[in-house]
Design a protein around this motif. Sequence first.
Motif, PDB file in Angstrom:
ATOM      1  N   LEU A  12       0.735  -1.181  -0.095  1.00 31.08           N
ATOM      2  CA  LEU A  12       0.004   0.061  -0.211  1.00 31.08           C
ATOM      3  C   LEU A  12       0.895   1.136  -0.083  1.00 31.08           C
ATOM      4  CD1 LEU A  12      -2.927  -0.867   2.450  1.00 31.08           C
ATOM      5  CD2 LEU A  12      -3.191  -0.638   0.137  1.00 31.08           C
ATOM      6  N   ILE A  13       2.078   1.259   0.021  1.00 29.15           N
ATOM      7  CA  ILE A  13       3.194   2.240   0.060  1.00 29.15           C
ATOM      8  C   ILE A  13       3.185   2.827  -1.534  1.00 29.15           C
ATOM      9  CG2 ILE A  13       5.311   3.223   0.229  1.00 29.15           C
ATOM     10  CD1 ILE A  13       5.794   0.818   2.183  1.00 29.15           C
ATOM     11  N   ASP A  14       2.711   3.980  -1.672  1.00 25.95           N
ATOM     12  CA  ASP A  14       2.535   4.726  -3.009  1.00 25.95           C
ATOM     13  C   ASP A  14       2.959   6.252  -2.896  1.00 25.95           C
ATOM     14  OD1 ASP A  14       1.832   4.736  -5.738  1.00 25.95           O
ATOM     15  OD2 ASP A  14      -0.230   4.361  -5.278  1.00 25.95           O
ATOM     16  N   PHE A  15       3.350   6.694  -4.135  1.00 18.07           N
ATOM     17  CA  PHE A  15       3.716   8.063  -4.340  1.00 18.07           C
ATOM     18  C   PHE A  15       2.692   8.621  -5.457  1.00 18.07           C
ATOM     19  CE2 PHE A  15       7.503   5.850  -3.078  1.00 18.07           C
ATOM     20  CZ  PHE A  15       7.737   6.827  -1.976  1.00 18.07           C
ATOM     21  N   VAL A  16       2.027   9.720  -5.412  1.00 20.22           N
ATOM     22  CA  VAL A  16       1.204  10.451  -6.207  1.00 20.22           C
ATOM     23  C   VAL A  16       1.574  11.904  -6.338  1.00 20.22           C
ATOM     24  CG1 VAL A  16      -0.929   8.638  -6.248  1.00 20.22           C
ATOM     25  CG2 VAL A  16      -0.635  10.652  -4.514  1.00 20.22           C
ATOM     26  N   MET A  17       1.409  12.538  -7.518  1.00 20.52           N
ATOM     27  CA  MET A  17       1.629  13.778  -7.583  1.00 20.52           C
ATOM     28  C   MET A  17       0.492  14.499  -7.914  1.00 20.52           C
ATOM     29  SD  MET A  17       4.449  15.640  -8.178  1.00 20.52           S
ATOM     30  CE  MET A  17       5.807  14.693  -8.722  1.00 20.52           C
ATOM     31  N   ALA A  18       0.139  15.664  -6.776  1.00 19.36           N
ATOM     32  CA  ALA A  18      -0.771  16.512  -6.803  1.00 19.36           C
ATOM     33  C   ALA A  18      -0.679  17.512  -8.116  1.00 19.36           C
ATOM     34  CB  ALA A  18      -1.144  17.187  -5.630  1.00 19.36           C
ATOM     35  N   ALA A  19      -1.807  17.934  -8.495  1.00 18.81           N
ATOM     36  CA  ALA A  19      -1.803  19.018  -9.658  1.00 18.81           C
ATOM     37  C   ALA A  19      -1.002  20.169  -9.492  1.00 18.81           C
ATOM     38  CB  ALA A  19      -3.164  19.492 -10.004  1.00 18.81           C
ATOM     39  N   ASN A  20      -0.875  20.433  -7.966  1.00 21.38           N
ATOM     40  CA  ASN A  20       0.069  21.639  -7.570  1.00 21.38           C
ATOM     41  C   ASN A  20       1.183  21.449  -7.625  1.00 21.38           C
ATOM     42  OD1 ASN A  20       0.365  19.906  -5.471  1.00 21.38           O
ATOM     43  ND2 ASN A  20      -0.583  21.424  -3.937  1.00 21.38           N
ATOM     44  N   GLY A  21       1.748  20.276  -8.162  1.00 27.11           N
ATOM     45  CA  GLY A  21       3.078  19.780  -8.253  1.00 27.11           C
ATOM     46  C   GLY A  21       3.684  19.120  -7.078  1.00 27.11           C
ATOM     47  N   ARG A  22       2.750  19.043  -6.024  1.00 28.84           N
ATOM     48  CA  ARG A  22       3.238  18.405  -4.811  1.00 28.84           C
ATOM     49  C   ARG A  22       3.248  16.821  -4.685  1.00 28.84           C
ATOM     50  NH1 ARG A  22       3.505  21.616  -0.291  1.00 28.84           N
ATOM     51  NH2 ARG A  22       4.968  20.189   0.373  1.00 28.84           N
ATOM     52  N   ARG A  23       4.589  16.353  -4.438  1.00 24.76           N
ATOM     53  CA  ARG A  23       4.631  14.745  -4.416  1.00 24.76           C
ATOM     54  C   ARG A  23       3.906  14.371  -3.096  1.00 24.76           C
ATOM     55  NH1 ARG A  23       9.045  10.697  -6.031  1.00 24.76           N
ATOM     56  NH2 ARG A  23       8.625   9.199  -4.237  1.00 24.76           N
ATOM     57  N   VAL A  24       2.977  13.511  -3.392  1.00 22.85           N
ATOM     58  CA  VAL A  24       2.455  12.941  -1.975  1.00 22.85           C
ATOM     59  C   VAL A  24       2.761  11.404  -1.555  1.00 22.85           C
ATOM     60  CG1 VAL A  24       0.075  12.607  -0.852  1.00 22.85           C
ATOM     61  CG2 VAL A  24       0.476  14.710  -2.522  1.00 22.85           C
ATOM     62  N   THR A  25       3.041  11.098  -0.480  1.00 25.46           N
ATOM     63  CA  THR A  25       3.321   9.702  -0.197  1.00 25.46           C
ATOM     64  C   THR A  25       1.970   9.308   0.686  1.00 25.46           C
ATOM     65  OG1 THR A  25       5.659  10.131   0.336  1.00 25.46           O
ATOM     66  CG2 THR A  25       4.835   8.112   1.208  1.00 25.46           C
ATOM     67  N   ILE A  26       1.706   7.962   0.215  1.00 23.50           N
ATOM     68  CA  ILE A  26       0.560   7.370   0.874  1.00 23.50           C
ATOM     69  C   ILE A  26       1.039   6.267   1.376  1.00 23.50           C
ATOM     70  CG2 ILE A  26      -1.699   6.245   0.739  1.00 23.50           C
ATOM     71  CD1 ILE A  26      -2.388   8.190  -1.566  1.00 23.50           C
ATOM     72  N   ARG A  27       0.961   5.811   2.414  1.00 21.37           N
ATOM     73  CA  ARG A  27       1.531   4.686   3.401  1.00 21.37           C
ATOM     74  C   ARG A  27       0.723   4.318   4.422  1.00 21.37           C
ATOM     75  NH1 ARG A  27       4.187   5.791   7.961  1.00 21.37           N
ATOM     76  NH2 ARG A  27       4.901   8.050   8.260  1.00 21.37           N
ATOM     77  N   PRO A  28       0.578   2.804   4.820  1.00 24.49           N
ATOM     78  CA  PRO A  28       0.157   2.652   6.011  1.00 24.49           C
ATOM     79  C   PRO A  28       0.810   3.148   7.283  1.00 24.49           C
ATOM     80  CG  PRO A  28       0.806   0.638   4.627  1.00 24.49           C
ATOM     81  CD  PRO A  28       1.397   1.886   4.088  1.00 24.49           C
ATOM     82  N   ILE A  29      -0.060   3.628   8.208  1.00 26.57           N
ATOM     83  CA  ILE A  29       0.422   4.266   9.468  1.00 26.57           C
ATOM     84  C   ILE A  29       1.138   3.135  10.284  1.00 26.57           C
ATOM     85  CG2 ILE A  29      -0.397   5.201  11.646  1.00 26.57           C
ATOM     86  CD1 ILE A  29      -2.650   6.440  10.037  1.00 26.57           C
ATOM     87  N   LEU A  30       2.339   3.520  10.849  1.00 28.42           N
ATOM     88  CA  LEU A  30       3.194   2.869  11.822  1.00 28.42           C
ATOM     89  C   LEU A  30       2.969   3.396  13.163  1.00 28.42           C
ATOM     90  CD1 LEU A  30       6.385   3.006   9.570  1.00 28.42           C
ATOM     91  CD2 LEU A  30       5.177   0.944  10.211  1.00 28.42           C
ATOM     92  N   PRO A  31       3.250   2.497  14.180  1.00 31.16           N
ATOM     93  CA  PRO A  31       3.047   2.882  15.278  1.00 31.16           C
ATOM     94  C   PRO A  31       3.919   4.128  15.829  1.00 31.16           C
ATOM     95  CG  PRO A  31       3.541   0.511  15.560  1.00 31.16           C
ATOM     96  CD  PRO A  31       3.928   0.937  13.988  1.00 31.16           C
ATOM     97  N   GLN A  32       4.894   4.230  15.359  1.00 25.45           N
ATOM     98  CA  GLN A  32       5.716   5.671  15.516  1.00 25.45           C
ATOM     99  C   GLN A  32       5.143   6.922  14.859  1.00 25.45           C
ATOM    100  OE1 GLN A  32       6.932   3.146  13.894  1.00 25.45           O
ATOM    101  NE2 GLN A  32       8.568   3.111  12.280  1.00 25.45           N
ATOM    102  N   ASP A  33       4.014   6.754  14.186  1.00 21.50           N
ATOM    103  CA  ASP A  33       3.633   7.886  13.640  1.00 21.50           C
ATOM    104  C   ASP A  33       2.671   8.443  14.791  1.00 21.50           C
ATOM    105  OD1 ASP A  33       4.826   7.704  11.041  1.00 21.50           O
ATOM    106  OD2 ASP A  33       3.158   6.143  10.525  1.00 21.50           O
ATOM    107  N   PHE A  34       2.275   8.068  15.657  1.00 22.15           N
ATOM    108  CA  PHE A  34       1.447   8.636  16.814  1.00 22.15           C
ATOM    109  C   PHE A  34       1.569  10.209  16.928  1.00 22.15           C
ATOM    110  CE2 PHE A  34      -0.381   9.277  21.158  1.00 22.15           C
ATOM    111  CZ  PHE A  34      -1.701   9.031  20.766  1.00 22.15           C
TER     112      PHE A  34
END
Length: 196
Positions: A12-34
Motif C-alpha cells: 500500500l506504499i505509493d507516491f502520487v503527484m498532486a496537480a499543484n506539483g506536490r509529491r504526496v506519499t501514501i503509506r500505512p500508518i506505523l506505531p511511531q507515527d502517533f
Amino acid sequence: MTYTIPRYPVHLIDFVMAANGRRVTIRPILPQDFELQREFFRSLSAGVRYRRFMASFNELPDAVAERLRKIDYASHVALLAEVFEDRSEIMVAEARYVIDEHDSAACEFAIAVADNWQACGIGRALLTRLEREAAASGIRRMLADTLYDNRAMRGLAASSGYAVSANPEDARLVKLEKQAERFDGAAEAPPIGCLN
C-alpha cells in the motif's frame, strides 16, 4: 526503536503527484507515527475535526487516540498521506477502516483531509486504496455514517459508487454503503489533482 507489524501491508506504499506539483506519499500508518497523527488532528480546523469525529474537541481524547493506535492490518487498516517540507513529515490526510465485529464481511471507514488539501483528490486516492485492500481481504461491504451537511464526503461517496441514504436513527446523519468489488491488482488508481 524498531517495530514489528506482522501484517504490515507494504504493497500500500505509493507516491502520487498532486496537480499543484506536490509529491504526496501514501503509506500505512506505523506505531511511531502517533505524534505525527496528533499534530495532524491539531492542525485541522474545528469544522473538519467535527465532521471527522462528530464531536467537538481541540485535542484527541486519550480514548479516541488509543482506538486510532490499535491497528493490526487484519481488522483495522489505516493509511496516511504526507508531504515533506524542510526535511519534516507533514501529514495531510488519513483514512482507515475497521471490520465490523459482528459481520466480518463488512467494515466501517473514515477519512480526514487537512483544510488546505481539501478538493485535491487525496480523499479519493485514499478511499480507492482502502476499497482495494478491503476487497482483497474478503470484505464485501464498506459503510460509513457522515453528517448530512458534510457535502465533500457525500460528494466523494456518491461519485465513488456509494449509496447515500438517510440514517433512520439520527436525522443529522446519512449512511454511505457500497458493495466492494474484488480487486485483482491490475487496475490503476486514479491520479489526484486539485480541483480549485
